[in-house]
Design a protein around this motif. Sequence first.
Motif: not given
Length: 865
Positions: A575, A612, A799
Amino acid sequence: MTSKPVTDQEKRKQISVRGIASLEGVADIKKSFNRHLHFTLVKDRNVATPRDYYFALANTVRDQLVGRWIRTQQYYYEKDPKRVYYLSLGFYMGRALQNTMLNLGIQSSCDEAMYQIGLGIEELEEMEEDAGLGNGGLGRLAACFLDSMATLGLAAYGYGIRYEYGIFNQKIREGWQVEEADDWLRYGNAWDKARPEYMIPVHFYGRVDHEDGDWSKPSKWSDTNVVFAMPYDTPTPGYGNNTVNTLRLYTAKSPNSFNLGVFNTGDYIQAVCDRNLAENISRVLYPNDNFFEGKELRLKQEYFVVCATVQDIIRRFKSSIFGCRDPVRTSLDAFPDKVAIQLNDTHPALAIPELMRLFVDVEKMPWERAWNIVRKTCAYTNHTVLPEALERWPVHLLERMLPRHLEIIYIITQSTWKMCPKMFPDDPDRLRRMSLVEEEGEKRINMAHLCIVGSHVVNGVAAIHSEIIRTSVFKDFVELAEKMGEKNKFQNKTNGITPRRWLLLCNPGLADLIAEKIGEDWPKNLDQLRELESFKDDAAFIRRVSQIKQENKMKLAQFINKQWGVKVDPSSMFDVQVKRIHEYKRQLMNALHIVVMYNRIKTDPNKDFVPRTVMVGGKAAPGYHTAKMIIKLINNIAHVVNNDPIVGDRLKVVYLENYRVSLAEKVIPAADLSEQISTAGTEASGTGNMKFMLNGALTIGTLDGANVEMAEEMNGENIFIFGLKVDEVEQLDKDGYNARSFYENVPELRTALDQISSGYFNPNEPDQFAHFVENLIKFDRFKLLADFQSYVECQDKVSAAYKDTYKWTQMCIANIAASGKFSSDRTIAEYARQIWGVEPQPNLKIPAPNEPLERAENTEGYKDF
C-alpha cells in the motif's frame, strides 16, 4: 565488482523494444568502453573503481548519441520547422544512462558487452546520481514532456537552470526529516556539454532613461549589474527515431571585470571573492512545492533563465534560414510562425515583459506590434489553484531589481483597464479583480494574471482542474476572452507520463509480456494497451501478470531490508503513497488509517486481517513545519507498529527515505495499491497516479485531478473511489464546516487522534503532537476528518478485494489496458496541434549520421545549437 548473474537462456532472449544485441554492436561497445577507460578516465582494470566503469559506459553510450544529436540539429536547420521552447524552473530528469540506452535501442548490446567484460550493468546504473533539478510533479512532468517531444519528432528545446545543488537529499533521523545538500555534480556529469560560445549577459537593477517620458517607446536601461548565463546542453533522445533534442540549462558566471573601486584600494582578494555573489543565482534549487516564497534570489533565478532563454530564441530565429531571407525587422513579424514558447506555470512569466523589452527597446518596434507578436508566441500552463502557491511579487522588489520590466507590466495593466469598462460597464469591481497590480496590503504583481493576458492560450492539466479554472479561479478572464472572440483561449491538456521510463525501463518483465501479447509498437502508441482487454479472462496471462508483480515485490522487499533494516512480507498488500508531503495530499489521513488498522489487530488479534505493508515517501519543504510533523508522526507510528510482537507481519510501515526518480522506478512496479487521496479540487492533476496505473496497481482515491479521468477510462470500475466531490467540499464550506463533529461522532477516528495527542506513539515526549491534533480538529482546512469514515470503509473494500488474487489481478490488467490515454505522447500531440500550431511526426526517422541529408541552398553553415 561482481559479474551480473545471467543465465544462458536469459542471454539468448532479446526483446526488440529494448534493442537486439548484435555481434558487431557488442564488439563496438566493448572497444569504446575500454578506450574511454584508458583515454578519458586514465585508468586500467587494476585500479578502476565501479564509478570509473560507470563513466566509461556513460561516455560509450554518449558516443552513440552525439552523431544523432548533431544530425538532428542539422536537420532542423535545413528544414526550418517551427520550434517549440519549453520554459521551466525545474527539470526532474533522474538518471540518464538506462533511459538513453533504451531510447537508442542499444540496451541489450550494452548489457551483453558488460557481461562479456565481467561487469554487471545494473550495478553500473546504480552508480549514477539522480539529476534532481526539479520539485515533485511539475519538474518530472517537464522531463516526460522532453521525452515525448523528441519521440514525436518535434523541434523542441527545454530551457532551465543548471543548479549546482538540486532538490535536497532527505535523511530521517530519530523520525525527523533532515536536509542535506544534493551535490550531484561532485563526480562530474557525463551527459552535458558546456557552450561558453553562447554565453549571454543578464542585467539587474540600474535605472531607466526615457527620451520623451513615454514608457511605451524605446527606452534605455543603464547602470545595471551584469551576470553572464553560460549554457550547458544535455541531449534528450526520442525513442527509436534518431531524434536527439536539446535541454539547455544555464549556470551563472560573473563578468571578468573587477569592482575597480575595491581593486584600486589593493583588496584584490575581496574583489575576486565578490564574484561568487553573482554565481549564487544558479547555486541551489528552491525546494518549495505548491508554496510561493517571495525571496529576492528566487526572482533573480526566474529572470535569469527567461532573459537568457529569450535572447537565445531570438538569436536562433535570426540565424535560421527563414530569418535570413528578409531584413530582421520584417522577419520578426513572422516570429510566432516559427516560435512557440510554453510557460510551465508562472515561474517563467517574466518572459512576457522580457520579450516586450527586447522588441520595443532593442528592435525599436512599436508597442502594439510587439504586443501582438508576444501574445501569439506565448502560452501558459497553470498547475495549481491553491492561493498560497500563486506567485505575487512585491512591487518594491521588481522596481529595484527589474525597473524596466515593472514599467512594461504597468503598461500591460493599463490596456486591461481600458478594455474592462467597455466590455463590462455594470461590473466596476472587475478592474480590481483582474488587475495585474494588487493594491490591497503590500502592492504586488499577480504573475498568473500577467501570464493570462500575455498568452494566446491558457491550459489546465486535468479536465476537472481546467473546469475549476474556467468557472472559478480565472472566471473573469474567461468571460473577457469570450467577449473578445477568443473562445479557445482556455483549454484543457490532461497530463501524461512517458511509457518508456515508466514501464519499459522500470518494469521490464511486464513490458516483455505486453510485447509478447500485442506486439512491439505500444511504447510509441500506448492506446494499443486496450488490446490487453481480450486477455482479462486468460488464466495463463493472469498468472504471469501476478507472477511479475510478485517478483517486483520481492526485489523491493530485499531493497527495503538492505536499506532500512525492515523485513516486509512480499505476499502482503503493498500500500503505497509517494509524493511531496503536503496537507492537501493528506498523508495524515493515511497515517490515521494505519493507527486504525493497528488498533483493530490489538483489539482482536485472532480476527482475520489482510496483511499490509504501508509505504509512505516524499520530501517536505524545509520550512514547512506541519509537513515535517506529519513525517515525524508516520515514523513514530512505524516504530511502534513494526516492533509490536502481537502485530507481527500483519502490518508493517516503511518510510521511504529520500524519495526520488530512481527510487520510484523500484517502488512503482511493486505497488499493489496507489494512494491518491487529496481533497477534491486541490490536486491539479497528479502524475504518480498514472505511473501506478500503468504498472498494474489499483487506485484508492478521491474524484480529484486525473483520478476522475482514470475512473472514466474504466467506466467507474476497477478503482476505489471515496470522499466528498468538489461541489460537496464547496457546500461544506458555505454551510460552515465543523470538523469537531466528525471527531466526536467517528469512534475509530477519535480513538486514533486521542492516542496521537496523548503521546501513545511518542512516550518520551507525550505532548509533542497535542497542539498538532488540536489544530487539526479546529481548522482541518482540507476536510480530512470529513472524508475519514468514507476512506476507512473504502479501505475495507480494498482488503476484501485483495483476498481474491485472481480477481485482483484481473482488475490490475483492466487498469493497465485503460492507461493509454495517460501517455505524455498524447498530451504533447494535443499541445502541438491545439496550442503550438505544429504537427507531430511520430513516424519521423531523421537520417543517421552515416546517411546523406538533403541540403538547403545558400546556407552559411550550421547554426542551430
